[in-house]
Design a protein around this motif. Structure first.
Motif, PDB file in Angstrom:
ATOM      1  N   GLU A 160       0.872  -1.171   0.000  1.00 55.12           N
ATOM      2  CA  GLU A 160       0.000   0.000   0.000  1.00 55.12           C
ATOM      3  C   GLU A 160       0.908   1.219   0.000  1.00 55.12           C
ATOM      4  O   GLU A 160       1.848   1.295   0.793  1.00 55.12           O
ATOM      5  N   THR A 161       0.639   2.160  -0.863  1.00 52.44           N
ATOM      6  CA  THR A 161       1.392   3.406  -0.902  1.00 52.44           C
ATOM      7  C   THR A 161       0.639   4.436  -0.070  1.00 52.44           C
ATOM      8  O   THR A 161      -0.582   4.539  -0.165  1.00 52.44           O
ATOM      9  N   TYR A 162       1.366   5.172   0.742  1.00 51.87           N
ATOM     10  CA  TYR A 162       0.742   6.225   1.544  1.00 51.87           C
ATOM     11  C   TYR A 162       1.660   7.441   1.585  1.00 51.87           C
ATOM     12  O   TYR A 162       2.834   7.361   1.256  1.00 51.87           O
ATOM     13  N   ILE A 163       1.098   8.565   1.978  1.00 51.95           N
ATOM     14  CA  ILE A 163       1.857   9.814   2.100  1.00 51.95           C
ATOM     15  C   ILE A 163       2.143  10.058   3.570  1.00 51.95           C
ATOM     16  O   ILE A 163       1.231  10.066   4.391  1.00 51.95           O
ATOM     17  N   ASN A 164       3.404  10.253   3.898  1.00 57.69           N
ATOM     18  CA  ASN A 164       3.784  10.618   5.262  1.00 57.69           C
ATOM     19  C   ASN A 164       3.495  12.105   5.420  1.00 57.69           C
ATOM     20  O   ASN A 164       4.285  12.956   5.026  1.00 57.69           O
ATOM     21  N   GLU A 165       2.333  12.420   5.956  1.00 57.31           N
ATOM     22  CA  GLU A 165       1.825  13.795   6.033  1.00 57.31           C
ATOM     23  C   GLU A 165       2.714  14.732   6.831  1.00 57.31           C
ATOM     24  O   GLU A 165       2.652  15.936   6.643  1.00 57.31           O
ATOM     25  N   GLY A 166       3.530  14.228   7.736  1.00 58.22           N
ATOM     26  CA  GLY A 166       4.355  15.092   8.575  1.00 58.22           C
ATOM     27  C   GLY A 166       5.526  15.736   7.856  1.00 58.22           C
ATOM     28  O   GLY A 166       6.206  16.579   8.416  1.00 58.22           O
ATOM     29  N   ILE A 167       5.775  15.362   6.606  1.00 52.98           N
ATOM     30  CA  ILE A 167       6.906  15.926   5.857  1.00 52.98           C
ATOM     31  C   ILE A 167       6.388  17.100   5.025  1.00 52.98           C
ATOM     32  O   ILE A 167       5.524  16.935   4.167  1.00 52.98           O
ATOM     33  N   GLU A 207       9.273  14.061  15.613  1.00 56.91           N
ATOM     34  CA  GLU A 207      10.638  13.980  16.143  1.00 56.91           C
ATOM     35  C   GLU A 207      11.572  13.256  15.168  1.00 56.91           C
ATOM     36  O   GLU A 207      12.697  13.690  14.925  1.00 56.91           O
ATOM     37  N   THR A 208      11.102  12.157  14.591  1.00 60.01           N
ATOM     38  CA  THR A 208      11.904  11.402  13.628  1.00 60.01           C
ATOM     39  C   THR A 208      12.168  12.239  12.382  1.00 60.01           C
ATOM     40  O   THR A 208      13.294  12.262  11.864  1.00 60.01           O
ATOM     41  N   GLU A 229      15.859  15.311   9.006  1.00 58.73           N
ATOM     42  CA  GLU A 229      16.164  16.575   8.323  1.00 58.73           C
ATOM     43  C   GLU A 229      17.507  17.134   8.793  1.00 58.73           C
ATOM     44  O   GLU A 229      18.302  17.617   7.980  1.00 58.73           O
ATOM     45  N   GLU A 230      17.766  17.051  10.097  1.00 59.68           N
ATOM     46  CA  GLU A 230      19.050  17.529  10.638  1.00 59.68           C
ATOM     47  C   GLU A 230      20.212  16.692  10.097  1.00 59.68           C
ATOM     48  O   GLU A 230      21.258  17.243   9.752  1.00 59.68           O
TER      49      GLU A 230
END
Length: 174
Positions: free
Chosen positions: A54-61, A145-146, A151-152
């Motif tokens: 299943e493909t999904y979008i990681n909304e937090g990005i 947090e992840t 990103e860092e």
């Protein structure tokens, strides 16, 4: 002299475990990214079946994040197996004999070594594809947090690359 190879044991692997394929049986392209254990064979082998994804979008990005290219992710659908119509039949010749692989059922040896995280590794019989035990945390959406940590790390890697490149450029100028 041929190495005396000892396979690992399947005693800590359970029916229902999910393994991620890291290199496929042909041109490094697996039929599926995830496979589920459907049987144990002897003490050193497991039988796997490829799972639908299943493909999904990681909304937090965020759109402007350096991780934006990783927003679209895939996760396995346990118990929902791919059928022959979804799989690519592979053929190779060994000593003049045709070896055919449909991929609906894959037999793999348990390797004696583990991943850095201590997870079991498998190697497909005949085709040499490598599989690592996967856990739900591997495919779950990342929390804030992840994402911030990734990103860092990305920013730091870019800085180090730029510094090395600029350092090499300065060396050429001197």
């Amino acid at each position: 002299m041929e190495k005396d190879w000892k396979w690992g044991s399947n005693e800590n692997i359970c029916i229902g475990n999910i393994f991620e394929c890291w290199s496929g049986p042909y041109l490094d392209q697996p039929d599926s990214d995830y496979y589920q254990v459907v049987a144990l064979r002897g003490k050193t082998q497991v039988v796997l079946r490829p799972l639908q994804l299943e493909t999904y979008i990681n909304e937090g990005i965020a759109e402007d994040s350096p991780l934006h290219w990783r927003r679209e992710r895939k996760r396995p659908l346990p118990g929902r197996f791919m059928t022959a119509e979804h799989l690519i039949a592979r053929v190779r010749y060994e000593r003049g004999k045709e070896i055919r692989r449909t991929g609906e059922e894959v037999t793999a040896w348990v390797l004696p070594d583990h991943t850095i995280e201590g997870r079991p590794k498998l190697q497909e019989v005949c085709w040499k594809a490598i599989y690592n035990l996967a856990l739900p945390k591997d495919w779950e959406p990342w929390d804030a947090e992840t994402i911030k940590q990734l990103e860092e790390e990305d920013l730091q890697a870019r800085k180090e690359l730029a510094q090395r490149w600029l350092g090499e450029q300065r060396g050429l100028e001197l």
